[in-house]
Design a protein around this motif. Structure first.
Motif, PDB file in Angstrom:
ATOM      1  N   LEU A   1      30.028  15.660  -7.546  1.00  0.00           N
ATOM      2  CA  LEU A   1      29.395  14.369  -7.786  1.00  0.00           C
ATOM      3  C   LEU A   1      28.547  14.003  -6.578  1.00  0.00           C
ATOM      4  CD1 LEU A   1      32.401  12.411  -9.299  1.00  0.00           C
ATOM      5  CD2 LEU A   1      30.348  13.122 -10.521  1.00  0.00           C
ATOM      6  N   LEU A   2      27.316  13.598  -6.829  1.00  0.00           N
ATOM      7  CA  LEU A   2      26.417  13.240  -5.740  1.00  0.00           C
ATOM      8  C   LEU A   2      26.061  11.764  -5.864  1.00  0.00           C
ATOM      9  CD1 LEU A   2      24.582  14.257  -3.378  1.00  0.00           C
ATOM     10  CD2 LEU A   2      22.796  14.619  -5.084  1.00  0.00           C
ATOM     11  N   SER A   3      26.241  10.997  -4.784  1.00  0.00           N
ATOM     12  CA  SER A   3      25.864   9.573  -4.862  1.00  0.00           C
ATOM     13  C   SER A   3      24.839   9.227  -3.799  1.00  0.00           C
ATOM     14  CB  SER A   3      27.099   8.685  -4.728  1.00  0.00           C
ATOM     15  OG  SER A   3      27.736   8.940  -3.512  1.00  0.00           O
ATOM     16  N   ASP A   4      23.926   8.344  -4.195  1.00  0.00           N
ATOM     17  CA  ASP A   4      22.851   7.885  -3.330  1.00  0.00           C
ATOM     18  C   ASP A   4      23.244   6.474  -2.909  1.00  0.00           C
ATOM     19  OD1 ASP A   4      20.467   7.394  -2.142  1.00  0.00           O
ATOM     20  OD2 ASP A   4      19.316   7.144  -3.983  1.00  0.00           O
ATOM     21  N   THR A   5      23.187   6.151  -1.630  1.00  0.00           N
ATOM     22  CA  THR A   5      23.688   4.837  -1.200  1.00  0.00           C
ATOM     23  C   THR A   5      22.609   4.016  -0.497  1.00  0.00           C
ATOM     24  OG1 THR A   5      24.416   5.787   0.875  1.00  0.00           O
ATOM     25  CG2 THR A   5      26.041   5.680  -0.888  1.00  0.00           C
ATOM     26  N   VAL A   6      22.921   2.765  -0.266  1.00  0.00           N
ATOM     27  CA  VAL A   6      22.003   1.845   0.414  1.00  0.00           C
ATOM     28  C   VAL A   6      21.736   2.361   1.836  1.00  0.00           C
ATOM     29  CG1 VAL A   6      23.914   0.347   1.178  1.00  0.00           C
ATOM     30  CG2 VAL A   6      21.626  -0.587   1.033  1.00  0.00           C
ATOM     31  N   GLY A   7      20.482   2.222   2.286  1.00  0.00           N
ATOM     32  CA  GLY A   7      20.130   2.715   3.622  1.00  0.00           C
ATOM     33  C   GLY A   7      20.639   1.800   4.721  1.00  0.00           C
ATOM     34  N   PHE A   8      20.831   2.375   5.904  1.00  0.00           N
ATOM     35  CA  PHE A   8      21.243   1.572   7.054  1.00  0.00           C
ATOM     36  C   PHE A   8      20.008   1.241   7.890  1.00  0.00           C
ATOM     37  CE2 PHE A   8      25.272   4.348   6.742  1.00  0.00           C
ATOM     38  CZ  PHE A   8      25.787   3.520   5.769  1.00  0.00           C
ATOM     39  N   ILE A   9      20.154   0.253   8.758  1.00  0.00           N
ATOM     40  CA  ILE A   9      19.042  -0.127   9.628  1.00  0.00           C
ATOM     41  C   ILE A   9      19.612  -0.689  10.921  1.00  0.00           C
ATOM     42  CG2 ILE A   9      18.797  -2.529   8.811  1.00  0.00           C
ATOM     43  CD1 ILE A   9      15.712  -2.081   8.871  1.00  0.00           C
ATOM     44  N   ARG A  10      18.808  -0.629  11.984  1.00  0.00           N
ATOM     45  CA  ARG A  10      19.209  -1.198  13.273  1.00  0.00           C
ATOM     46  C   ARG A  10      19.532  -2.680  13.073  1.00  0.00           C
ATOM     47  NH1 ARG A  10      16.219  -3.788  17.280  1.00  0.00           N
ATOM     48  NH2 ARG A  10      14.438  -3.861  15.887  1.00  0.00           N
ATOM     49  N   LYS A  11      20.634  -3.125  13.657  1.00  0.00           N
ATOM     50  CA  LYS A  11      21.074  -4.526  13.518  1.00  0.00           C
ATOM     51  C   LYS A  11      21.189  -4.939  12.054  1.00  0.00           C
ATOM     52  CE  LYS A  11      19.130  -6.133  17.887  1.00  0.00           C
ATOM     53  NZ  LYS A  11      18.034  -6.886  18.500  1.00  0.00           N
ATOM     54  N   LEU A  12      21.806  -4.095  11.236  1.00  0.00           N
ATOM     55  CA  LEU A  12      22.041  -4.452   9.828  1.00  0.00           C
ATOM     56  C   LEU A  12      22.960  -5.673   9.828  1.00  0.00           C
ATOM     57  CD1 LEU A  12      21.621  -3.472   6.849  1.00  0.00           C
ATOM     58  CD2 LEU A  12      23.770  -2.278   7.042  1.00  0.00           C
ATOM     59  N   PRO A  13      22.558  -6.766   9.173  1.00  0.00           N
ATOM     60  CA  PRO A  13      23.380  -7.985   9.212  1.00  0.00           C
ATOM     61  C   PRO A  13      24.823  -7.702   8.791  1.00  0.00           C
ATOM     62  CG  PRO A  13      21.305  -8.394   8.085  1.00  0.00           C
ATOM     63  CD  PRO A  13      21.341  -6.932   8.384  1.00  0.00           C
ATOM     64  N   HIS A  14      25.779  -8.149   9.630  1.00  0.00           N
ATOM     65  CA  HIS A  14      27.186  -7.839   9.319  1.00  0.00           C
ATOM     66  C   HIS A  14      27.611  -8.503   8.014  1.00  0.00           C
ATOM     67  CE1 HIS A  14      28.863 -11.767  10.564  1.00  0.00           C
ATOM     68  NE2 HIS A  14      27.822 -11.782  11.352  1.00  0.00           N
ATOM     69  N   GLN A  15      26.917  -9.616   7.644  1.00  0.00           N
ATOM     70  CA  GLN A  15      27.246 -10.257   6.359  1.00  0.00           C
ATOM     71  C   GLN A  15      27.006  -9.274   5.206  1.00  0.00           C
ATOM     72  OE1 GLN A  15      25.014 -11.544   8.532  1.00  0.00           O
ATOM     73  NE2 GLN A  15      25.413 -13.691   8.904  1.00  0.00           N
TER      74      GLN A  15
END
Length: 308
Positions: A235-249
């Motif tokens: 099973l292959l899943s595509d996920t949300v990208g990360f970014i510098r200072k991704l809001p912890h909320q």
């Protein structure tokens, strides 16, 4: 942006390039950048007074609609800046939240984004009612109409937060059941900085048409595909990208979307090798994986955009 003594100009330029790309993704065109060298951001107004006056003059002269700061502003900084600019102020966090809100299409993504927005808004509700106080000629005593309005607002937002959390709990349960129904197949998750091409790679491997475009956070909902390579199904899943200072909320409210990463047997870490700052992007992804409890998983690095 404020640059400290440890940063050089190229790094700050790259940070502002990213902020400009974020603004573009949100539908905003950038007119001018202001950078100030300070050991630490000014606790009252983020930038120093002289720089603030310079920015305010430019904003008035050129009828600018938005002023965007490349950091998360504290509630008191937002209050003080509100007095200076009669324009909409965004900090890095509220801009990212705005993009997530624009790109959320499913009920699940919308609920997660709204929860993150409410959590960001709650400590920043003060000061929104002071103009009413002035209009009504408040007596200046504590606990005037404005204060009561803020309390009412806070209560509304708190109630909303608990309702959204309840909704998410229900969906989380359904998703957990779906995941357990998938059987004993090996699970592989694509992770990486935003806009490195995870969805494009997903399309290539699984020969399916997953939405992919050159924008930040094009993928908010996880897509899972069954793939067979050399007679080996997984099973292959595509996920949300990360970014510098991704809001912890966002990290907090997208917990269940990130469960795909937590429960994967193998992570494919996609890197945009054409990006001048790819090493820092790799570090940001590793840090975020640690933060969500997936730091110890086996990782396979994939260098993408080699043609660029």
């Amino acid at each position: 942006a404020v640059m400290n003594d440890r940063q050089d100009e190229t790094q700050v330029t790259e940070y502002l390039d990213e902020l400009e790309f974020l603004a573009e993704t949100a539908g905003v065109r950038t007119l001018k950048r202001f950078v100030q060298r300070l050991a630490n951001p000014n606790s009252r107004t983020f930038v120093g007074e002289g720089k603030l006056a310079e920015i305010a003059a430019y904003v008035e002269e050129n009828e600018v609609d938005f002023v965007i700061f490349d950091d998360e502003l504290s509630p008191s900084q937002i209050r003080n800046l509100d007095k200076v600019f009669s324009r909409k102020i965004y900090d890095r966090t509220s801009l990212i939240l705005e993009i997530f809100a624009q790109r959320a299409t499913t009920a699940y993504a919308k609920t997660q984004v709204e929860l993150a927005q409410c959590q960001y808004l709650l400590p920043r509700l003060t000061g929104m009612w002071t103009h009413l106080e002035r209009q009504r000629g408040g007596t200046g005593t504590r606990g005037g109409a404005g204060e009561r309005e803020i309390e009412t607002d806070r209560r509304i937002v708190r109630d909303r937060i608990s309702r959204l959390k309840e909704q998410l709990k229900k969906i989380d349960k359904q998703m957990a059941v779906q995941r357990s129904n998938r059987g004993q197949l090996v699970r592989v998750a694509l992770v990486g900085y935003t806009n490195v091409g995870k969805s494009t790679i997903m399309n290539l491997i699984s020969k399916s048409e997953v939405f992919a475009e050159n924008k930040l956070f094009a993928t908010l909902d996880t897509t899972v595909r069954k793939v067979v390579l050399d007679n080996l199904p997984f099973l292959l899943s595509d996920t949300v990208g990360f970014i510098r200072k991704l809001p912890h909320q966002l990290v907090e409210s997208f917990k269940s979307t990130l469960d795909e990463v937590r429960e994967a047997d193998l992570l494919l870490h996609v890197v945009d090798i054409s990006h001048p700052n790819f090493e820092e992007q790799i570090a940001v992804v590793k840090e975020t994986l640690q933060e969500i409890g997936a730091g110890e998983k086996p990782v396979f690095l994939i260098f993408n955009k080699i043609d660029a």
